[in-house]
Motif scaffolding. Structure first.
Motif, PDB file in Angstrom:
ATOM      1  N   GLU A   1       0.885  -1.252  -0.035  1.00  0.00           N
ATOM      2  CA  GLU A   1      -0.364   0.172  -0.086  1.00  0.00           C
ATOM      3  C   GLU A   1       0.486   1.994  -0.280  1.00  0.00           C
ATOM      4  OE1 GLU A   1      -3.833   0.596  -0.411  1.00  0.00           O
ATOM      5  OE2 GLU A   1      -3.044  -0.767  -0.985  1.00  0.00           O
ATOM      6  N   ALA A   2       2.171   1.327   0.484  1.00  0.00           N
ATOM      7  CA  ALA A   2       2.700   2.038   0.574  1.00  0.00           C
ATOM      8  C   ALA A   2       4.067   2.637  -0.150  1.00  0.00           C
ATOM      9  CB  ALA A   2       4.362   2.276   1.857  1.00  0.00           C
ATOM     10  N   LEU A   3       3.636   1.381  -1.065  1.00  0.00           N
ATOM     11  CA  LEU A   3       4.579   1.773  -2.540  1.00  0.00           C
ATOM     12  C   LEU A   3       3.595   2.188  -3.537  1.00  0.00           C
ATOM     13  CD1 LEU A   3       6.545   1.087  -5.393  1.00  0.00           C
ATOM     14  CD2 LEU A   3       5.918  -1.173  -4.883  1.00  0.00           C
ATOM     15  N   ARG A   4       1.919   1.709  -3.251  1.00  0.00           N
ATOM     16  CA  ARG A   4       1.229   2.082  -4.481  1.00  0.00           C
ATOM     17  C   ARG A   4       0.540   3.168  -4.038  1.00  0.00           C
ATOM     18  NH1 ARG A   4      -3.668   3.883  -3.797  1.00  0.00           N
ATOM     19  NH2 ARG A   4      -3.280   3.335  -1.976  1.00  0.00           N
ATOM     20  N   GLY A   5       1.272   4.081  -2.833  1.00  0.00           N
ATOM     21  CA  GLY A   5       0.829   5.731  -2.762  1.00  0.00           C
ATOM     22  C   GLY A   5       1.839   6.143  -3.483  1.00  0.00           C
ATOM     23  N   LEU A   6       3.073   5.295  -3.715  1.00  0.00           N
ATOM     24  CA  LEU A   6       3.948   6.735  -3.886  1.00  0.00           C
ATOM     25  C   LEU A   6       3.914   6.584  -5.149  1.00  0.00           C
ATOM     26  CD1 LEU A   6       7.550   7.157  -3.604  1.00  0.00           C
ATOM     27  CD2 LEU A   6       7.198   5.529  -5.235  1.00  0.00           C
ATOM     28  N   LEU A   7       3.816   5.562  -6.599  1.00  0.00           N
ATOM     29  CA  LEU A   7       3.168   5.438  -7.559  1.00  0.00           C
ATOM     30  C   LEU A   7       1.803   6.146  -8.835  1.00  0.00           C
ATOM     31  CD1 LEU A   7       3.979   1.370  -8.065  1.00  0.00           C
ATOM     32  CD2 LEU A   7       5.779   3.200  -8.839  1.00  0.00           C
ATOM     33  N   ASP A   8       1.804   5.858  -7.323  1.00  0.00           N
ATOM     34  CA  ASP A   8       0.141   7.454  -7.513  1.00  0.00           C
ATOM     35  C   ASP A   8       0.528   8.424  -7.954  1.00  0.00           C
ATOM     36  OD1 ASP A   8      -2.134   5.204  -6.738  1.00  0.00           O
ATOM     37  OD2 ASP A   8      -2.718   5.395  -5.605  1.00  0.00           O
ATOM     38  N   GLU A   9       1.616   8.668  -6.932  1.00  0.00           N
ATOM     39  CA  GLU A   9       1.854  10.476  -6.735  1.00  0.00           C
ATOM     40  C   GLU A   9       2.469  10.448  -8.028  1.00  0.00           C
ATOM     41  OE1 GLU A   9       1.950  14.190  -4.408  1.00  0.00           O
ATOM     42  OE2 GLU A   9       0.650  12.329  -4.611  1.00  0.00           O
ATOM     43  N   VAL A  10       3.798   9.577  -8.003  1.00  0.00           N
ATOM     44  CA  VAL A  10       3.969   9.578  -9.038  1.00  0.00           C
ATOM     45  C   VAL A  10       3.729   9.876 -10.736  1.00  0.00           C
ATOM     46  CG1 VAL A  10       5.317   8.565 -10.638  1.00  0.00           C
ATOM     47  CG2 VAL A  10       6.326   7.890  -8.953  1.00  0.00           C
ATOM     48  N   HIS A  11       2.454   9.350 -10.870  1.00  0.00           N
ATOM     49  CA  HIS A  11       0.917  10.217 -11.819  1.00  0.00           C
ATOM     50  C   HIS A  11       0.436  11.208 -11.554  1.00  0.00           C
ATOM     51  CE1 HIS A  11       1.521   5.901 -14.002  1.00  0.00           C
ATOM     52  NE2 HIS A  11       1.198   5.243 -12.731  1.00  0.00           N
ATOM     53  N   THR A  12       0.877  12.233 -10.826  1.00  0.00           N
ATOM     54  CA  THR A  12      -0.280  13.444 -10.117  1.00  0.00           C
ATOM     55  C   THR A  12       0.484  13.946  -9.709  1.00  0.00           C
ATOM     56  OG1 THR A  12      -1.081  12.304  -8.663  1.00  0.00           O
ATOM     57  CG2 THR A  12      -2.401  11.347  -9.531  1.00  0.00           C
ATOM     58  N   VAL A  13       1.526  14.032  -8.552  1.00  0.00           N
ATOM     59  CA  VAL A  13       2.025  15.121  -8.225  1.00  0.00           C
ATOM     60  C   VAL A  13       2.170  16.470  -9.589  1.00  0.00           C
ATOM     61  CG1 VAL A  13       4.640  13.856  -8.247  1.00  0.00           C
ATOM     62  CG2 VAL A  13       4.197  15.393  -6.810  1.00  0.00           C
ATOM     63  N   ASP A  14       2.057  17.340  -8.947  1.00  0.00           N
ATOM     64  CA  ASP A  14       2.451  19.171  -9.696  1.00  0.00           C
ATOM     65  C   ASP A  14       3.952  18.970  -9.902  1.00  0.00           C
ATOM     66  OD1 ASP A  14       2.774  21.451 -10.990  1.00  0.00           O
ATOM     67  OD2 ASP A  14       1.017  22.333  -9.397  1.00  0.00           O
ATOM     68  N   LEU A  15       4.367  19.203 -10.843  1.00  0.00           N
ATOM     69  CA  LEU A  15       6.483  18.756 -11.231  1.00  0.00           C
ATOM     70  C   LEU A  15       6.320  20.159 -11.253  1.00  0.00           C
ATOM     71  CD1 LEU A  15       6.433  15.757 -13.724  1.00  0.00           C
ATOM     72  CD2 LEU A  15       6.503  15.715 -11.170  1.00  0.00           C
ATOM     73  N   ASP A  16       5.878  20.913 -11.364  1.00  0.00           N
ATOM     74  CA  ASP A  16       6.127  22.871 -11.457  1.00  0.00           C
ATOM     75  C   ASP A  16       6.334  23.274 -10.039  1.00  0.00           C
ATOM     76  OD1 ASP A  16       5.969  22.699 -14.473  1.00  0.00           O
ATOM     77  OD2 ASP A  16       4.153  23.029 -14.102  1.00  0.00           O
ATOM     78  N   GLU A  17       5.658  22.390  -9.087  1.00  0.00           N
ATOM     79  CA  GLU A  17       5.736  22.802  -7.488  1.00  0.00           C
ATOM     80  C   GLU A  17       7.199  22.027  -6.661  1.00  0.00           C
ATOM     81  OE1 GLU A  17       3.881  25.481  -6.331  1.00  0.00           O
ATOM     82  OE2 GLU A  17       1.972  25.529  -7.601  1.00  0.00           O
ATOM     83  N   PRO A  18       7.442  22.959  -6.262  1.00  0.00           N
ATOM     84  CA  PRO A  18       8.727  22.191  -5.406  1.00  0.00           C
ATOM     85  C   PRO A  18       8.340  21.371  -4.830  1.00  0.00           C
ATOM     86  CG  PRO A  18       8.221  24.540  -4.241  1.00  0.00           C
ATOM     87  CD  PRO A  18       7.258  24.515  -5.982  1.00  0.00           C
ATOM     88  N   GLY A  19       9.532  20.683  -4.023  1.00  0.00           N
ATOM     89  CA  GLY A  19       9.082  19.119  -3.106  1.00  0.00           C
ATOM     90  C   GLY A  19       8.523  18.477  -3.173  1.00  0.00           C
ATOM     91  N   ILE A  20       9.218  18.235  -4.283  1.00  0.00           N
ATOM     92  CA  ILE A  20       8.353  16.899  -5.001  1.00  0.00           C
ATOM     93  C   ILE A  20       8.785  15.486  -4.200  1.00  0.00           C
ATOM     94  CG2 ILE A  20       8.532  15.213  -6.718  1.00  0.00           C
ATOM     95  CD1 ILE A  20       9.605  17.981  -8.845  1.00  0.00           C
ATOM     96  N   ALA A  21       9.855  15.483  -3.931  1.00  0.00           N
ATOM     97  CA  ALA A  21      10.451  14.290  -3.139  1.00  0.00           C
ATOM     98  C   ALA A  21       9.131  13.972  -2.203  1.00  0.00           C
ATOM     99  CB  ALA A  21      11.848  14.113  -2.824  1.00  0.00           C
ATOM    100  N   ALA A  22       9.304  15.479  -1.208  1.00  0.00           N
ATOM    101  CA  ALA A  22       8.441  15.507   0.375  1.00  0.00           C
ATOM    102  C   ALA A  22       7.221  14.974  -0.059  1.00  0.00           C
ATOM    103  CB  ALA A  22       8.605  16.464   0.362  1.00  0.00           C
ATOM    104  N   ARG A  23       6.397  14.579  -1.338  1.00  0.00           N
ATOM    105  CA  ARG A  23       4.469  15.079  -1.375  1.00  0.00           C
ATOM    106  C   ARG A  23       4.785  13.730  -1.811  1.00  0.00           C
ATOM    107  NH1 ARG A  23       4.069  19.031  -5.901  1.00  0.00           N
ATOM    108  NH2 ARG A  23       5.982  19.858  -5.451  1.00  0.00           N
ATOM    109  N   LEU A  24       5.925  13.446  -2.437  1.00  0.00           N
ATOM    110  CA  LEU A  24       6.146  11.687  -3.433  1.00  0.00           C
ATOM    111  C   LEU A  24       5.831  11.184  -1.949  1.00  0.00           C
ATOM    112  CD1 LEU A  24       9.101  11.618  -5.699  1.00  0.00           C
ATOM    113  CD2 LEU A  24       6.057  11.259  -6.039  1.00  0.00           C
ATOM    114  N   ARG A  25       6.945  11.267  -0.864  1.00  0.00           N
ATOM    115  CA  ARG A  25       6.207  10.045   0.951  1.00  0.00           C
ATOM    116  C   ARG A  25       5.390  10.026   1.300  1.00  0.00           C
ATOM    117  NH1 ARG A  25      10.973  12.770   5.196  1.00  0.00           N
ATOM    118  NH2 ARG A  25       8.800  13.888   5.847  1.00  0.00           N
TER     119      ARG A  25
END
Length: 276
Positions: free
Chosen positions: A120-144
């Motif tokens: 489930e933790a891995l799924r949450g990360l993969l979901d964020e990989v597909h949807t995270v806003d790449l124009d905003e800072p702190g990408i890794a923090a939002r993945l975590r």
């Protein structure tokens, strides 16, 4: 039986994170390991850079946040476009974040098979990989943060669905999964104490120790305004933690009162995308 079939049956890890680590190892070894062009990034040397070296650079304290985001943006864009290898690259680079998350979740879970929580933790990360806003800072923090949230939701379902094993005897209410600061923040969000955006901001600046100035602000909002908003959220969080220690809880009406997380839509000057 072929060699690959023997490998699958006897050696392939059953834990999703261990399997991801094994597969990531394939990308960094052999005659044609995956590399990135370091000339594209300020923080990397002017040559082809292997994934292990890249991961070490991203973990280094001397790597600027801007450079981290540039690398993550590149990796995620390729993962979205090409999937396959580059999706695995993203997971491999995130393993230093996923491993401690899985450790805290499985330490709280009493079941004999913690693999579902890791998945489930891995799924949450993969979901964020597909949807995270790449124009905003702190990408890794939002993945975590997304990985924590997904894993914690799965853990909560596991604890709430626990059934007594001895007829006529019932266990006490399962202990709350506390201890790690990010898990405390997740519980605070679910309790309505802070918004997801406020929790992500606190995690980004306090736990990841990133400068508040790196959190994006819209036009018209100054640094002091954002700092005051964070201070108000942290005050609510501190009061809630004290109430928990005292064994008391706010009523829904108190939580919905002006000035509380549920009484306001979100932190001034931010948007809910940061709380993902």
């Amino acid at each position: 039986m072929t060699h690959s079939e023997v490998f699958e049956q006897s050696q392939w890890p059953t834990n999703p994170l261990a399997a991801a680590r094994e597969a990531f190892g394939w990308l960094v070894t052999g005659p044609h390991p995956v590399t990135v062009n370091g000339r594209l990034f300020e923080c990397l040397p002017d040559r082809e850079v292997g994934l292990v070296e890249l991961r070490d650079v991203l973990l280094g304290e001397d790597c600027p946040q801007r450079s981290r985001d540039e690398v993550w943006r590149y990796v995620i864009e390729r993962a979205r476009a090409e999937r396959g290898t580059w999706m695995l690259v993203a997971v491999g680079l995130a393993l230093p974040m996923l491993t401690p998350i899985a450790g805290w979740l499985t330490r709280t879970d009493d079941s004999d098979d913690p693999h579902d929580l890791c998945a489930e933790a891995l799924r949450g990360l993969l979901d964020e990989v597909h949807t995270v806003d790449l124009d905003e800072p702190g990408i890794a923090a939002r993945l975590r943060w997304s990985a924590y949230r997904a894993g914690h939701h799965a853990l909560s379902r596991t604890l709430l669905s626990a059934t007594p094993t001895t007829p006529g005897f019932f266990s006490d209410e399962p202990a709350r999964p506390s201890g790690h600061p990010d898990l405390v923040l997740i519980r605070a969000v679910r309790s309505g104490v802070v918004t997801e955006t406020e929790a992500a901001l606190i995690s980004f600046t306090r736990l990841d120790k990133k400068p508040l100035a790196q959190w994006p602000r819209p036009d018209g909002m100054g640094y002091e305004g954002l700092r005051n908003a964070r201070r108000e959220a942290e005050a609510r969080l501190a009061a809630w933690l004290l109430d928990e220690d005292d064994g008391s809880e706010h009523t829904p009406a108190e939580r919905d009162a002006p000035g509380t997380a549920r009484g306001s839509t979100q932190m001034p000057g931010t948007h809910q995308g940061h709380g993902k």
